[in-house]
Design an enzyme around this catalytic site. Structure first.
Site, PDB file in Angstrom:
ATOM      1  N   LYS A   1      48.295  50.074  46.060  1.00  0.00           N
ATOM      2  CA  LYS A   1      48.665  50.803  44.851  1.00  0.00           C
ATOM      3  C   LYS A   1      48.262  52.256  45.045  1.00  0.00           C
ATOM      4  CE  LYS A   1      47.769  50.761  39.837  1.00  0.00           C
ATOM      5  NZ  LYS A   1      47.114  50.034  38.733  1.00  0.00           N
ATOM      6  N   ASP A 101      45.302  42.110  28.303  1.00  0.00           N
ATOM      7  CA  ASP A 101      46.711  42.420  28.556  1.00  0.00           C
ATOM      8  C   ASP A 101      47.368  41.291  29.356  1.00  0.00           C
ATOM      9  OD1 ASP A 101      48.957  43.973  28.201  1.00  0.00           O
ATOM     10  OD2 ASP A 101      48.573  45.278  29.916  1.00  0.00           O
TER      11      ASP A 101
END
Length: 302
Positions: A1, A101
């Site tokens: 990432k 989340d």
């Protein structure tokens, strides 16, 4: 990432929280953090994690809709994914952490179809005081528990259980409840309306429908814990070899689409193809799904 710190949608504090949380985690059901470092001569931060070739559970569901015109995954496939997520939540909640989340896009799959919980940018740490509660407004509206939206006395790890139920619904039907509404409208709808329920279409077993109903109870105290849900008949059912094989076949199709897209992009750019393909989203028409609005910590100042 790779994250460009100068042009980053996420707050730097969220990135620090995600790295800290991942570095503290040691579970086979949570994505493994390896290292992070600034890329020399740039403003980019590289976060190195284990390679999840299967993409997300959301990818797999979207690809089934795009290629087979079927909304949602089969119940056995969903069970394979959700049981792994339950193990992840058992671990996190025992460590005093709330993910905040949970959704299909944050459940990543290995090449063998094993699920790992990912994206801890908005995760929270509970104190070890009995009855400790959070009061910050965070998450993605369609998956938010009523008590998170309402504020009031705050919330605890049971907010993750509500989001788990919504994720089951999302994987079963192809979209989260109220997906046709604007995200801000959903914030008013969720606390007022009755909890969503899986349709009585005959497609889903009574055990699965009850599992989702147990997760989606308005009163957080009435929701089972992740450990208790692991004992639910839906989760305790014997492993379905055909469902595991089917899920692995869907993952293999995703990997093939990803590699094909990457190689096409490389050929189009005139560069040599690498020997190992990175995980790049495949170019498909996404199924009707809820917009990916995500509120970070303290968005509304609570």
């Amino acid at each position: 990432k790779l994250v460009d710190l100068e042009d980053c949608e996420d707050d730097v504090a969220d990135l620090q929280r995600e790295i800290t949380t991942l570095a503290q985690c040691s579970s086979p059901y949570v994505t493994k953090y390896l290292s992070s470092a600034l890329v020399e001569g740039t403003s980019k931060l590289a976060i190195v994690m284990e390679y999840m070739a299967g993409g997300s559970a959301r990818h797999v569901a979207d690809e089934r809709k795009a290629h087979d015109d079927v909304s949602g995954l089969d119940e056995g496939e969903i069970r394979c994914i959700i049981c792994d997520v339950l193990h992840a939540l058992e671990y996190l909640h025992a460590e005093g952490k709330i993910h905040r989340d949970i959704k299909a896009a944050n459940v990543l799959l290995t090449e063998r179809g094993e699920a790992r919980l990912a994206d801890f940018g908005v995760s929270g740490q509970m104190t070890h005081t009995l009855g400790a509660r959070r009061k910050t407004f965070t998450g993605t509206p369609f998956w938010m528990a009523p008590e998170v939206i309402q504020g009031g006395e705050g919330y605890d790890e049971k907010a993750d259980i509500w989001s788990l139920g919504i994720t089951c619904y999302e994987l079963a039907t192809g979209a989260a409840p109220h997906a046709e509404l604007h995200p801000m409208r959903v914030l008013f709808v969720i606390p007022k309306q009755d909890p969503p329920r899986l349709p009585e279409s005959g497609r889903f077993s009574d055990d699965f429908r009850d599992f989702v109903a147990q997760c989606l109870q308005k009163d957080p105290d009435a929701r089972p814990s992740a450990r208790e849900l692991s004992e639910h008949p839906f989760a305790k059912r014997a492993r379905d070899a055909s469902a595991e094989t089917s899920l692995r076949a869907r993952v293999a199709k995703h990997v093939a689409l990803t590699n094909s897209t990457l190689n096409s992009d490389i050929v189009g750019s005139g560069t040599d193809a690498p020997t190992t393909a990175a995980a790049t989203p495949s170019k498909i028409s996404p199924a009707k799904a809820a917009p990916a609005w995500d509120f970070g910590d303290d968005t509304l100042g609570r």
